[in-house]
Scaffold this active site. Structure first.
Site, PDB file in Angstrom:
ATOM      1  N   GLY A 128       0.850  -1.193   0.000  1.00 21.82           N
ATOM      2  CA  GLY A 128       0.000   0.000   0.000  1.00 21.82           C
ATOM      3  C   GLY A 128       0.888   1.247   0.000  1.00 21.82           C
ATOM      4  N   GLN A 179      -2.035   7.350   0.837  1.00 21.96           N
ATOM      5  CA  GLN A 179      -1.778   8.616   1.535  1.00 21.96           C
ATOM      6  C   GLN A 179      -0.678   8.447   2.581  1.00 21.96           C
ATOM      7  OE1 GLN A 179      -4.675   9.765   4.451  1.00 21.96           O
ATOM      8  NE2 GLN A 179      -4.142  11.947   4.347  1.00 21.96           N
ATOM      9  N   ASP A 236       2.381  -2.035  -4.442  1.00 27.47           N
ATOM     10  CA  ASP A 236       0.989  -1.567  -4.510  1.00 27.47           C
ATOM     11  C   ASP A 236       0.351  -2.135  -5.783  1.00 27.47           C
ATOM     12  OD1 ASP A 236      -0.263   1.425  -3.015  1.00 27.47           O
ATOM     13  OD2 ASP A 236      -1.432  -0.040  -4.162  1.00 27.47           O
ATOM     14  N   TYR A 282     -15.382  -0.879   7.611  1.00 27.65           N
ATOM     15  CA  TYR A 282     -13.965  -0.548   7.842  1.00 27.65           C
ATOM     16  C   TYR A 282     -13.639  -0.690   9.329  1.00 27.65           C
ATOM     17  CZ  TYR A 282      -9.944   2.666   8.288  1.00 27.65           C
ATOM     18  OH  TYR A 282      -8.733   3.256   8.585  1.00 27.65           O
ATOM     19  N   LYS A 305     -11.215  -3.368  11.247  1.00 26.84           N
ATOM     20  CA  LYS A 305     -10.077  -2.931  12.065  1.00 26.84           C
ATOM     21  C   LYS A 305     -10.178  -3.552  13.468  1.00 26.84           C
ATOM     22  CE  LYS A 305      -7.728  -0.477   9.141  1.00 26.84           C
ATOM     23  NZ  LYS A 305      -6.423  -0.984   8.661  1.00 26.84           N
TER      24      LYS A 305
HETATM   25  C1  VAH Z   1     -11.006   7.194   7.252  1.00 24.11           C
HETATM   26  N1  VAH Z   1      -8.856   8.357   7.185  1.00 24.11           N
HETATM   27  O1  VAH Z   1     -11.550   8.278   7.283  1.00 24.11           O
HETATM   28  C2  VAH Z   1      -9.517   7.136   7.612  1.00 24.11           C
HETATM   29  C3  VAH Z   1      -9.344   6.991   9.098  1.00 24.11           C
HETATM   30  C4  VAH Z   1     -10.005   7.835  11.352  1.00 24.11           C
HETATM   31  C5  VAH Z   1     -10.224   7.936   9.888  1.00 24.11           C
HETATM   32  O2  VAH Z   1      -9.531   5.693   9.497  1.00 24.11           O
HETATM   33  O3  VAH Z   1     -11.594   6.198   6.970  1.00 24.11           O
END
Ligand code: VAH
Length: 318
Positions: free
Chosen positions: A6, A10, A32, A141, A145
Site C-alpha cells: 500500500g 496517503q 501496490d 472498515y 479494524k
Molecule cells: C477514514 N482516514 O476516514 C480514515 C481513518 C479515522 C479515519 O480511518 O476512513
C-alpha cells in the site's frame, strides 16, 4: 529489507520515503496495485506490483527479498467501504491474514498494521476515549479494524509474531491525495483554499474529530516500530492522538493565512460515520510505553500545509 504494502497510498507514500531515509532506498520495497505517481517515490527505490490477496506473488517476493519488516497499509477506508461492504471486508481481512501468515512462514522480525479510531462506535465514550473501552464500530472498515486488532494480538500471543499497531486519527498530508476516508475533508480543504475556491464540506461545521499531521503520524509509527519489544505492552492497537478540531475550527485556522477563505457545509452520508467516532482520544498508554509526543497543533499544521501546497503549485506551474 523492508516491504511496504500500500506504498502509494496517503500514508504509504510518505512512510516509504521516511523508511528509505533510514534504511536506504534499495532496502525498502514499495508494493501496490498501481505504480507510484510521485517522482520521489518512484525514483528512490524498488517497486513491485502486488495485490495483497495474491499469496503466490507475496510468497515469491518474500523469497526474493527476504524481508525483515513488513508494513501492511493496504485497506479500503471508511466511506468507500460502505459502498462495497463485502469487498472491503475481504480485502481488509484476507489481506491481513495473508501478511500475518507470510510473516510467520518467512520469519519476518517485525510487522506493522494500522488500526483506526474507526474501531470505536456510538456506544464508546466520546471524550478522551480510553485505551480499553466499549468498541461497537458500525462501519465495515471499523469492524475490519476491530477484528484485525484481535487477530494481531492472537498472532503475537499464540505464535510470538512481533506485530505492532496504532489507532490512527484522521491523517492530513500534502503529498498524496487520500482515498475514501471520512476525515479526508481536512486534506481537500487546504487544496481548495490555495486555489481561492469556496470549500464544500461534507461534514457539519461543529463535527469534532481526532486528527494528526502526517509528520507526527510518521514519527509515531517509526517510534513504535523502533521501540524495544519489551516496551510494547499493548498488542491489539495503541490509541494515538495529536489534536481534535471541527470544520469551522480548521476554516478559522486557514483564514489566519488566507483571510477571504470561504466554506459552505453540505453534510452527506459521511456525517453519520463521523458522528459514530470519538471526539478526542486518551493516548496515555502510548506516552508511557514508548514516549509518544506530537509536535504539530492545528495552526502549525495549517502553516506547513499551505506553504507546501503553494510551493508544489508554483513548481507545477513552470
Ligand atoms: C477514514 N482516514 O476516514 C480514515 C481513518 C479515522 C479515519 O480511518 O476512513
Amino acid at each position: 529489507t523492508v516491504l511496504v504494502i500500500g506504498a502509494c497510498g496517503q500514508l504509504g507514500s510518505e512512510l516509504t520515503l521516511a523508511l528509505r531515509d533510514i534504511y536506504g532506498g534499495a532496502n525498502v520495497v514499495a508494493a501496490d496495485v498501481a505504480p507510484p505517481k510521485q517522482d520521489d517515490l518512484r525514483d528512490s527505490g524498488p517497486f513491485e506490483h502486488v495485490n495483497v490477496l495474491d499469496t503466490k506473488v507475496l510468497g515469491e517476493l518474500a523469497a526474493k527479498y527476504k524481508f525483515k519488516q513488513i508494513y501492511h497499509l493496504a485497506a479500503v477506508l471508511s466511506a468507500t467501504g460502505e459502498k462495497n461492504p463485502k469487498f472491503a471486508w475481504r480485502l481488509n481481512m484476507e489481506g491481513l491474514f495473508n501478511v500475518l501468515d507470510l510473516s510467520l512462514e518467512q520469519q519476518v522480525e517485525r510487522v506493522y498494521w494500522p488500526s483506526s479510531i474507526a474501531v470505536f462506535g456510538p456506544g464508546t465514550p466520546r471524550h478522551n476515549t480510553p485505551q480499553h473501552t466499549i468498541m461497537d464500530p458500525n462501519t465495515v472498515y471499523g469492524i475490519s479494524k476491530q477484528a484485525g486488532e484481535r487477530w494481531c494480538e492472537y498472532y503475537f500471543q499464540k505464535h510470538g509474531l512481533d506485530v505492532r499497531s496504532l489507532r490512527y486519527p484522521g491523517l492530513i498530508g500534502y503529498k498524496a491525495l487520500p482515498g475514501g476516508g471520512t476525515t479526508d475533508y481536512a486534506v481537500d480543504i487546504y487544496h481548495k483554499a490555495i486555489e481561492g475556491e469556496t470549500f464544500e464540506c461534507f461534514l457539519s461545521e461543529d463535527t469534532q474529530l481526532p486528527m494528526m499531521y502526517m509528520p507526527d503520524a510518521l514519527k509515531a509509527t517509526l517510534d513504535l516500530m523502533h521501540a524495544p519489544a519489551e516496551n510494547i505492552k499493548v498488542r491489539d492497537s495503541y490509541n494515538l492522538s495529536a489534536m481534535s478540531f471541527s470544520p469551522e475550527e480548521i476554516a478559522a485556522s486557514i483564514r489566519k493565512y488566507i483571510p477571504d477563505f470561504k466554506i459552505v457545509y453540505k453534510p452527506d452520508a459521511r456525517q453519520q460515520i463521523a458522528a459514530s467516532w470519538p471526539q478526542s482520544i486518551d493516548d496515555s498508554a502510548a506516552q508511557q510505553d514508548w514516549g509518544w509526543k506530537p509536535a504539530y497543533n492545528l495552526d502549525a499544521m495549517t502553516a506547513d500545509m499551505l506553504q507546501n501546497l503553494k510551493r508544489l503549485k508554483a513548481e507545477q506551474a513552470v
